[in-house]
Scaffold this active site. Structure first.
Site, PDB file in Angstrom:
ATOM      1  N   GLU A  93      -6.733  -5.210   3.296  1.00 40.43           N
ATOM      2  CA  GLU A  93      -6.897  -6.273   2.295  1.00 40.43           C
ATOM      3  C   GLU A  93      -8.194  -6.127   1.490  1.00 40.43           C
ATOM      4  O   GLU A  93      -8.844  -7.110   1.158  1.00 40.43           O
ATOM      5  CB  GLU A  93      -6.848  -7.648   2.965  1.00 40.43           C
ATOM      6  CG  GLU A  93      -5.503  -7.991   3.556  1.00 40.43           C
ATOM      7  CD  GLU A  93      -4.370  -7.905   2.536  1.00 40.43           C
ATOM      8  OE1 GLU A  93      -4.532  -8.419   1.424  1.00 40.43           O
ATOM      9  OE2 GLU A  93      -3.327  -7.307   2.867  1.00 40.43           O
ATOM     10  N   THR A 131       0.823  -1.213   0.000  1.00 42.49           N
ATOM     11  CA  THR A 131       0.000   0.000   0.000  1.00 42.49           C
ATOM     12  C   THR A 131       0.858   1.265   0.000  1.00 42.49           C
ATOM     13  O   THR A 131       1.877   1.346   0.683  1.00 42.49           O
ATOM     14  CB  THR A 131      -0.921   0.010   1.224  1.00 42.49           C
ATOM     15  OG1 THR A 131      -1.725  -1.172   1.203  1.00 42.49           O
ATOM     16  CG2 THR A 131      -1.808   1.231   1.244  1.00 42.49           C
ATOM     17  N   GLY A 135       2.174  -2.907   8.112  1.00 43.55           N
ATOM     18  CA  GLY A 135       2.538  -3.246   9.475  1.00 43.55           C
ATOM     19  C   GLY A 135       3.965  -3.750   9.559  1.00 43.55           C
ATOM     20  O   GLY A 135       4.498  -4.312   8.594  1.00 43.55           O
TER      21      GLY A 135
END
Length: 781
Positions: A499, A188, A233
């Site tokens: 997601e 992302t 993350g």
């Protein structure tokens, strides 16, 4: 497996508790509720775990965390810590977890639960812990926000296993096993999320003759502000490597779209950032604050040619690009895209499956509390609950509380069955693809893509809303962080976006389903045959009858819920409920197909599609809810057919069947307009539907606490003053209040913080005194 895991006990002994005994039930209300149960909760616990031995083993593993002598796993102070402190403590917890795993020999031998594709890659890696079920059990047992290291095993290592060739795996997997290489998945970007084709990060090939190292190199760049990797993350401060998703520019300057590249971020010696790399944490979030979701920018970062994932595609030393599958006779070269899809879908499947736990924990807290909390006087009873106490009504006895909570509890079980089913199916597909099998067609990949997209969108939205409804159902005390519901909700909320955004995914679902409609309209027998065994196969029969009916509206259901009895019993047959949901899904899908065809005749394709998005959301939701009910139904039938070989006996199957019935009726009631629009339910039957809901809730009410107990969540894992197993709620609320730093740091006499600095000036110093005859002006201020 070492003796650390030996479990011969199949009783209700619990090593998580002192003296291996479940805690005493202190609340007389909870004692009464547990005596009412029509089934054995432990039997359902064993079924969820896989067996009685598996339950004993899980409890043993959880006891390691709960009773660890270091105390590092305590969550008692979580609510009072700044996120930087929680992040630091989470790292300490994880290091201790790895230490426990090593001491116990976790991963010492290849796990029987390891998939064939994984086993082939890591068979030589004795000591890999993350592929073991023991590791995942321990991670869940710690019951904190996700570890800062989580993306290492959730996405980084799986990408190496599926997309990297044997030589690359042999180089990198030992480093991952030994925790020298800790990775994340950097896809992302600041300006792009779901639309991965628009990602801007580039990896440009540089030949040795043009100044690269021997063999050639990739030059990774973030060419724009919006190309900054943002949100991954583990990226901010923890990872020293990243699997970066970037546009591959070959030696001739040709853009081959997105590919995976392993990019070192930090020194493996002292964790300092490497030249050209900038990373950091993105800042406070609603939840998930143990995790260092990060940003990263790259400026002419050079990595070796072989740092591109090369199992299914590669670039030679001259910068020539080729798909590996294309070299084989008849090879299409699309294996990489299929495997990439499967890897992405597995994360979605884990999100789906984990939703059942999040929702079940919320229901456990709210339902236990609703049996203890009393509200309003019970005019039907003569006795008082206890001396000098009014005989008030248990909150769970109110019908609106049952309607709020019991369908959510039922849904948690439905999501468990679907999550289990979709994970198993994805693993089988991945094994077939990695082995080189051609049995996995585009239709099969498209079908599982539609299933995971629909379930992820619907199940996560339903769960997030359900957790919030559980919080509200606890009244004022639900607003306390000590309820456990606030953190549970805040942590879970990210599932609705990560997601695939829940409002975007229905487009992908319907795009796949419309291909089935097109195949039926064109009479493509071969394509229809290819749908056999898929999750969307159920649509063929109702779509066929819809398309064949003469006169009237083509999307009017050809099935009407029977009215044989003319009462609530008409709604209690599960197979009939399932048929109504099949026709609802088919009608809503055909609605979209018809609207799209009509729109295309008068507007651009893009505008026509845009105008159908609301209908697509309804169609996707219908597809997901049918799959959830079907998987629940099939799962119970499978256990029923096993007879004595199943952990579930007749009583357990009966109570779970009642959950299934209630959930189907609840969704009918919630989305009644869909069934009325296609006329599969007649207006005159609505009172019978709602009476059926009352009847099933009456049957389930005595089993509500038992169905929560069956999930076997320890107090350590729930972290809730309201949901304690022993029901001793009010002392727990007071204890939590007294722990707050505002109370802990008070001066002698209970003087609070800020009194000397500020409040004293008002009360004693006279700043706020009104002095008659003296007035100020704005200019003086």
């Amino acid at each position: 497996m070492t003796s650390k895991f030996s479990t011969s006990n199949t009783t209700n002994e619990d090593p998580r508790e002192p003296n291996n005994c479940p805690p005493l039930t202190l609340s007389p209300d909870l004692t009464t509720e547990r005596l009412k149960s029509s089934f054995n909760p432990l039997a359902i616990t064993n079924f969820i775990d896989g067996s009685a031995d598996a339950t004993s083993k899980r409890r043993l593993l959880e006891s390691w965390i709960i009773r660890d002598p270091t105390g590092v796993f305590s969550n008692d102070d979580n609510n009072y810590l700044h996120r930087s402190e929680r992040h630091t403590r989470a790292l300490a917890k994880f290091v201790r977890l790895v230490e426990l795993c090593r001491a116990a020999g976790v991963g010492g031998k290849k796990s029987n639960n390891t998939s064939s594709s994984t086993a082939a890659a890591v068979n030589h890696l004795e000591g890999e812990i993350i592929a073991t079920p023991e590791f995942l059990t321990l991670v869940n047992a710690i019951s904190d926000d996700p570890f800062p290291t989580s993306l290492h095993w959730v996405m980084f290592v799986p990408n190496i296993l599926t997309l990297c060739d044997a030589e690359q795996q042999a180089l990198w997997l030992p480093l991952c096993r030994d925790w020298k290489m800790i990775g994340c998945y950097a896809q992302t970007e600041l300006g792009h999320g779901s639309n991965i084709r628009a990602l801007e990060t580039t990896a440009t090939f540089l030949k040795e003759s043009d100044g690269a190292a021997p063999g050639g190199e990739w030059v990774v760049n973030s060419p724009t502000l919006t190309s900054t990797k943002f949100w991954p993350g583990t990226l901010g401060k923890t990872a020293n490597h990243a699997m970066v998703i970037a546009r591959l520019i070959d030696g001739s300057g040709v853009d081959h779209g997105i590919h995976n590249f392993l990019v070192p971020l930090r020194s493996m010696e002292d964790h300092t950032l490497l030249p050209g790399v900038e990373t950091g944490d993105i800042g406070p979030k609603i939840g998930y604050n143990n995790m260092d979701n990060g940003f990263a920018r790259f400026e002419n970062v050079r990595i070796p040619r072989r740092n591109m994932a090369m199992r299914f595609a590669g670039v030679d030393e001259e910068g020539v690009y080729e798909k590996v599958g294309a070299k084989k006779k008849g090879g299409s070269g699309d294996a990489a895209s299929k495997v990439a899809y499967i890897t992405m879908m597995q994360v979605r499947a884990y999100i789906i499956h984990s939703s059942n736990d999040a929702l079940a924990m919320a229901c456990t807290i709210a339902i236990r509390y609703s049996t203890i909390r009393r509200q309003g006087y019970n005019a039907d009873a003569d006795k008082k609950r206890e001396e000098n106490a009014p005989n008030e009504i248990q909150v769970l006895d109110y019908r609106q509380q049952q309607y709020r909570l019991l369908p959510l509890l039922a849904a948690s079980y439905a999501i468990f069955f679907s999550g289990k089913h979709v994970l198993a199916r994805l693993k089988n597909i991945e094994n077939e693809l990695v082995s080189g099998s051609t049995a996995i067609t585009k239709t099969i990949v498209g079908d599982i893509h539609a299933t995971t997209s629909a379930l992820k969108s619907y199940a996560t939205a339903f769960t997030a809303d359900g957790i919030e409804d559980c919080r509200k159902a606890c009244g004022g005390h639900g607003f306390l962080v000590s309820s456990g519901l606030v953190e549970l909700s805040n942590t879970y909320l990210q599932s609705c976006t990560v997601e695939g955004d829940n409002y975007m995914l229905p487009q992908q679902v319907v795009k796949v389903l419309l291909k089935l409609v097109g195949a039926m309209q064109s009479g493509d027998a071969a394509l229809l045959k290819d749908h056999k065994g898929t999750d969307m196969e159920y649509l063929i029969a109702p779509l066929m009858t819809l398309m064949k009916q003469n006169g009237g509206v083509p999307n009017k259901s050809t099935f009407v819920l029977p009215t044989t009895n003319g009462n609530a019993r008409d709604f209690l047959d599960v197979s009939t409920i399932l048929k109504a949901f099949q026709h609802r899904s088919a009608c809503l899908l055909l609605d979209v197909a018809m609207q799209l065809a009509s729109n295309m005749a008068k507007s651009s394709a893009q505008q026509a599609w845009n105008d159908c998005l609301l209908g697509m959301t309804r169609a996707s939701r219908a597809h997901a809810s049918y799959i959830l009910l079907r998987d629940f139904y099939n799962g119970l039938k499978e256990e029923e057919n096993k007879s004595s070989a199943s952990c579930l006996g007749p009583n357990e199957i009966q109570v779970l069947s009642q959950c299934l019935t209630l959930l189907g009726l609840y969704w009918m009631d919630q989305y009644l307009e869909d069934f009325l629009q296609n006329q599969s339910i007649l207006t005159g039957s609505i009172p019978h539907l709602r009476q059926a809901i009352l009847d099933v809730m009456t049957k389930l009410r005595p089993d509500a606490v038992g169905l929560c107990d069956a999930r076997d969540y320890s107090d350590f894992r729930l972290k809730s003053a309201l949901g304690k197993f022993d029901g001793d709620v009010y002392p727990a609320i007071m204890e939590s209040a007294r722990r707050d730093p505002l109370n802990q740091k008070s001066a002698d006499g209970g003087v609070g913080m800020g009194y000397d600095e500020s409040l004293k000036k008002l009360i004693v110093g006279g700043i706020g005194e009104y002095k008659n005859g003296l007035s100020g002006t704005v200019s003086r201020l």
